[in-house]
Design an enzyme around this catalytic site. Structure first.
Site, PDB file in Angstrom:
ATOM      1  N   HIS A  14      -6.416  -5.214-134.737  1.00 17.14           N
ATOM      2  CA  HIS A  14      -7.187  -4.094-134.147  1.00 17.14           C
ATOM      3  C   HIS A  14      -8.461  -3.911-134.963  1.00 17.14           C
ATOM      4  CE1 HIS A  14      -7.182   0.093-132.158  1.00 17.14           C
ATOM      5  NE2 HIS A  14      -8.352  -0.044-132.761  1.00 17.14           N
ATOM      6  N   HIS A  16     -12.953  -3.182-134.660  1.00 13.57           N
ATOM      7  CA  HIS A  16     -14.174  -2.925-133.890  1.00 13.57           C
ATOM      8  C   HIS A  16     -15.301  -3.713-134.535  1.00 13.57           C
ATOM      9  CE1 HIS A  16     -12.242   0.388-131.700  1.00 13.57           C
ATOM     10  NE2 HIS A  16     -11.576   0.542-132.828  1.00 13.57           N
ATOM     11  N   LEU A  17     -15.874  -4.631-133.785  1.00 11.92           N
ATOM     12  CA  LEU A  17     -16.966  -5.454-134.339  1.00 11.92           C
ATOM     13  C   LEU A  17     -18.325  -5.062-133.785  1.00 11.92           C
ATOM     14  CD1 LEU A  17     -15.359  -9.043-134.352  1.00 11.92           C
ATOM     15  CD2 LEU A  17     -15.492  -7.390-136.227  1.00 11.92           C
ATOM     16  N   LYS A 100      -6.807  -2.939-123.168  1.00 12.41           N
ATOM     17  CA  LYS A 100      -6.795  -1.712-123.976  1.00 12.41           C
ATOM     18  C   LYS A 100      -6.933  -0.490-123.085  1.00 12.41           C
ATOM     19  CE  LYS A 100      -6.856   0.776-127.718  1.00 12.41           C
ATOM     20  NZ  LYS A 100      -7.879   0.896-128.740  1.00 12.41           N
ATOM     21  N   HIS A 137      -4.301   3.398-126.918  1.00 14.50           N
ATOM     22  CA  HIS A 137      -4.745   4.499-127.772  1.00 14.50           C
ATOM     23  C   HIS A 137      -3.860   5.662-127.347  1.00 14.50           C
ATOM     24  CE1 HIS A 137      -7.756   6.721-130.271  1.00 14.50           C
ATOM     25  NE2 HIS A 137      -7.048   7.688-129.712  1.00 14.50           N
ATOM     26  N   HIS A 175      -2.645   1.930-134.044  1.00 14.17           N
ATOM     27  CA  HIS A 175      -2.926   2.835-135.171  1.00 14.17           C
ATOM     28  C   HIS A 175      -2.014   4.056-135.191  1.00 14.17           C
ATOM     29  CE1 HIS A 175      -5.305   4.456-131.900  1.00 14.17           C
ATOM     30  NE2 HIS A 175      -6.326   3.654-132.087  1.00 14.17           N
ATOM     31  N   ASP A 248      -8.095  -1.134-137.566  1.00 21.25           N
ATOM     32  CA  ASP A 248      -8.946  -0.166-136.859  1.00 21.25           C
ATOM     33  C   ASP A 248     -10.266   0.031-137.603  1.00 21.25           C
ATOM     34  OD1 ASP A 248      -9.741   1.509-134.834  1.00 21.25           O
ATOM     35  OD2 ASP A 248      -8.683   3.262-135.609  1.00 21.25           O
ATOM     36  N   ALA A 264     -16.110   9.529-135.287  1.00 21.87           N
ATOM     37  CA  ALA A 264     -14.768   9.148-135.734  1.00 21.87           C
ATOM     38  C   ALA A 264     -14.714   7.649-135.983  1.00 21.87           C
ATOM     39  CB  ALA A 264     -13.752   9.529-134.666  1.00 21.87           C
TER      40      ALA A 264
END
Ligand code: NCD
Ligand code: ZN
Length: 347
Positions: A14, A16-17, A100, A137, A175, A248, A264
């Site tokens: 998990h 985020h790029l 997702k 999520h 997460h 995450d 966030a």
């Protein structure tokens, strides 16, 4: 004698790029620490189609060093409009490993998410049939529900029913932050698993307010009370194959975190495996790190385990105060703090 640890190369299930310049700045960190990473689709323009995912994959690959053996794994972003025909294309594309689900409005770039999960049971039915994993999520967005209860309420109101209705649908609750989530995972079938971040293992909600409000400890789902953190530590200590690594890691520029309305997300990619190693060492469970970091996620997704390995050494070092991105900076998790494990060799 210096303690060292060699484990099979880990994967981050998990991360985020982002895209463009920010992506170019952060990808090398994940690519150094991990052999593969499951890339979240919540770009400003979300990745909702197979074509977009393939194009995003190629942009990520282009941003890697030519000798990098890092492999991105892609996901699609589920919306109210995602068509069944789009889902049917997924099994032909091995690099797309899941879909997702974001509740609309739950987190960063989730505006295009699903308004009512019950309205997408047509998609879940097809995903179960095609054996495409669903990544959740897992929070409700009802403002009347206390933010610290949103994960538990999601499980009670939606997830139990979803799992019961589609018992063969592979589900990853992303997460996880609560004892309720850890208990749900352990009590459900082997089709259900969870990722756990470094911040939810290291910090509790007091850390957001220690000596003043600390925006760099703000992520979603939000940090919870200490009893929940202990439950997550118990979950990873148990050696259960249902819990695996997902950082995450979510890069936000310092200016957007240190803001009247701070974003966030916590950036941990630059020292993720070291932070996890420190957690497992502290628990006296270092022998469980490899399963959590390198085996269980791959097994769950039906991917081959990595053949290469990484070396870590027990040696104090200080996590950088900041990471430069053009004219801006990102403040990483544990910035300026000493940690006890260091990655010495990755491949
Ligand atoms: C993530 C982001 O910044 O994209 N933020 C976060 O707090 N975790 C989105 C997410 O995974 O919720
Ligand atoms: Zn995320």
């Amino acid at each position: 004698m210096t303690k060292t640890l060699t484990i099979t190369s880990p994967d981050d299930f998990h991360v985020h790029l982002r895209d463009d310049a920010l992506m170019a700045s952060v990808v090398p960190y994940t690519a150094k620490q991990f052999k593969r990473a499951l890339v979240m689709p919540n770009l400003k323009v979300p990745i909702t189609t197979v074509d977009q995912a393939i194009q995003y994959e190629s942009r990520i690959k282009k941003s890697l060093k030519s000798d990098s053996r890092f492999q991105p794994l892609m996901t699609l972003y589920l919306t109210d409009k995602t068509s069944l025909d789009e889902i049917k294309k997924i099994p032909e594309h091995k690099q797309i490993v899941g879909i997702k689900y974001y509740p609309a409005g739950a987190t960063t770039n989730s505006d295009s998410g699903v308004k009512n999960i019950d309205d997408r049971y047509d998609v879940f039915e097809l995903m179960e049939k095609l054996d495409v994993p669903l990544l959740l999520h897992g929070e409700v967005v009802d403002p009347a529900i206390d933010i610290f209860d949103r994960e538990k309420v999601f499980i009670d109101q939606h997830l139990l029913k979803l799992h019961k209705t589609f018992p063969n649908l592979r589900i990853v609750l992303e997460h996880i932050t609560t004892k309720d989530a850890a208990d749900f995972i352990l009590s459900s079938s082997k089709k259900v698993a969870a990722t756990i971040t470094p911040q939810h293992l290291l910090l509790n909600r007091n850390h957001m307010f220690l000596g003043g409000i600390n925006p760099h400890h703000y992520c979603l789902p939000v940090l919870k009370r200490e009893t929940h953190r202990q439950a997550l530590l118990n979950a990873v200590s148990s050696g259960s194959t249902k819990f695996f690594l997902g950082t995450d890691s979510a890069p936000h520029l310092k200016s957007t975190k240190e803001n009247a309305c701070g974003c966030a997300g916590i950036f941990s990619a630059a020292s993720a495996i070291e932070l996890y190693a420190a957690v497992f060492d502290e628990l006296n469970e270092l022998d469980k790190l490899e399963g959590f970091a390198s085996f269980y996620g791959a097994d769950f997704y039906g991917l081959e385990r990595n053949k290469s390995s990484i070396n870590l050494i027990k040696e104090d070092w200080v996590i950088p105060e900041k990471i430069t991105v053009g004219d801006e900076v990102i403040i990483p998790l544990y910035a300026g703090r000493k940690i006890s494990w260091r990655l010495t060799q990755s491949n």
